[in-house]
Write a protein that holds these residues in place. Sequence first.
Motif, short mmCIF file in Angstrom:
data_model
loop_
_atom_site.label_atom_id
_atom_site.label_comp_id
_atom_site.label_asym_id
_atom_site.label_seq_id
_atom_site.Cartn_x
_atom_site.Cartn_y
_atom_site.Cartn_z
N ILE A 1 4.12 -1.90 8.22
CA ILE A 1 4.73 -2.49 7.03
C ILE A 1 4.31 -3.96 6.91
O ILE A 1 4.15 -4.49 5.81
CB ILE A 1 6.27 -2.42 7.11
N PHE A 2 4.12 -4.60 8.06
CA PHE A 2 4.02 -6.06 8.09
C PHE A 2 2.59 -6.59 7.99
O PHE A 2 2.31 -7.71 8.43
CB PHE A 2 4.73 -6.58 9.34
N SER A 3 1.70 -5.80 7.42
CA SER A 3 0.35 -6.29 7.13
C SER A 3 -0.11 -5.68 5.81
O SER A 3 -0.27 -4.46 5.71
CB SER A 3 -0.62 -5.91 8.26
N ASP A 4 -0.31 -6.54 4.82
CA ASP A 4 -0.71 -6.07 3.50
C ASP A 4 -2.23 -5.96 3.44
O ASP A 4 -2.90 -6.70 2.72
CB ASP A 4 -0.19 -7.04 2.43
N HIS B 1 0.84 -1.20 0.00
CA HIS B 1 0.00 0.00 0.00
C HIS B 1 0.88 1.25 0.00
O HIS B 1 1.30 1.74 1.04
CB HIS B 1 -0.91 -0.02 1.24
N ASP B 2 1.17 1.78 -1.18
CA ASP B 2 1.99 2.99 -1.30
C ASP B 2 1.18 4.20 -0.83
O ASP B 2 0.04 4.40 -1.25
CB ASP B 2 2.44 3.20 -2.74
N ILE C 1 1.28 -0.10 5.17
CA ILE C 1 2.04 0.93 4.45
C ILE C 1 3.24 0.26 3.80
O ILE C 1 3.96 -0.52 4.44
CB ILE C 1 2.48 2.07 5.38
N ALA C 2 3.46 0.53 2.53
CA ALA C 2 4.57 -0.08 1.80
C ALA C 2 5.90 0.43 2.32
O ALA C 2 6.02 1.59 2.73
CB ALA C 2 4.44 0.23 0.32
#
Length: 246
Positions: free
Chosen positions: A187-190, A123-124, A195-196
């Motif tokens: 960061i560690f949950s898509d 997720h950018d 968050i990318a």
Amino acid sequence: MNGLARKLVAEFLGTALLVAVVVGSGIAAQQLSPGNVGLQLLENSTATVFGLAVLILVFGPVSGAHFNPVVSAADWLLGRRQGTGLSATELVSYIPAQVAGGVVGSVLANAMFDLSVFQISTHDRITSGHLLGEVVATAGLIAVIFALARSGRAALSAATVGAYIGAAYWFTSSTSFANPAVTIGRIFSDTFAGIAPGSVLGYIAAQILGAALGLAAITWLYPGSAATADNVTVPHESAEQLPASS
């Protein structure tokens, strides 16, 4: 367990549970309201408001309930002249505990919703508007916390900080991360709340700038802020005052 160890456990657990609330409610919102981003954000922000307030009440008397490296750094910096706030040893110990807690919180949220435990977000979020939003959100957070401490109302921090973060979800384009440890953890949950990695350094830089601006404003508005640094986020005992375990 000595006093500092208790503080670090409180900061680790508090940050982990905060990120679990943020990410977990984001996952639930995606599942409950597919395709409705506004409703997802409402569900996510509402859970965060209440979760953060409760965590401040639970862990605040032990560690101050910072859960945020920029809050800890501001507390240390503000108290240097009068020997209040965090010591340098506490500061360099708090930050790794908070970051580790943030990562564990995302992993826990993923596991609770039967998703792949270890994920990297795609997720950018990096735009100039998002970065400005992070500056504003973090400056406001620092101002709220230290204004309450300076004016003798730190006991209201649970409700007030929760309310501010909830509002900032909506009035900032970034949805108010305002916390490097939470940013790294997400960061560690898509998922909806992720968050990318490519967006993270920009967010953290914006958060540091925002914290500096918020601290500058509060030291000008409240010249005696340093004397109340021990009350950030809420009044708590020093490591030396905490009772030793039997």
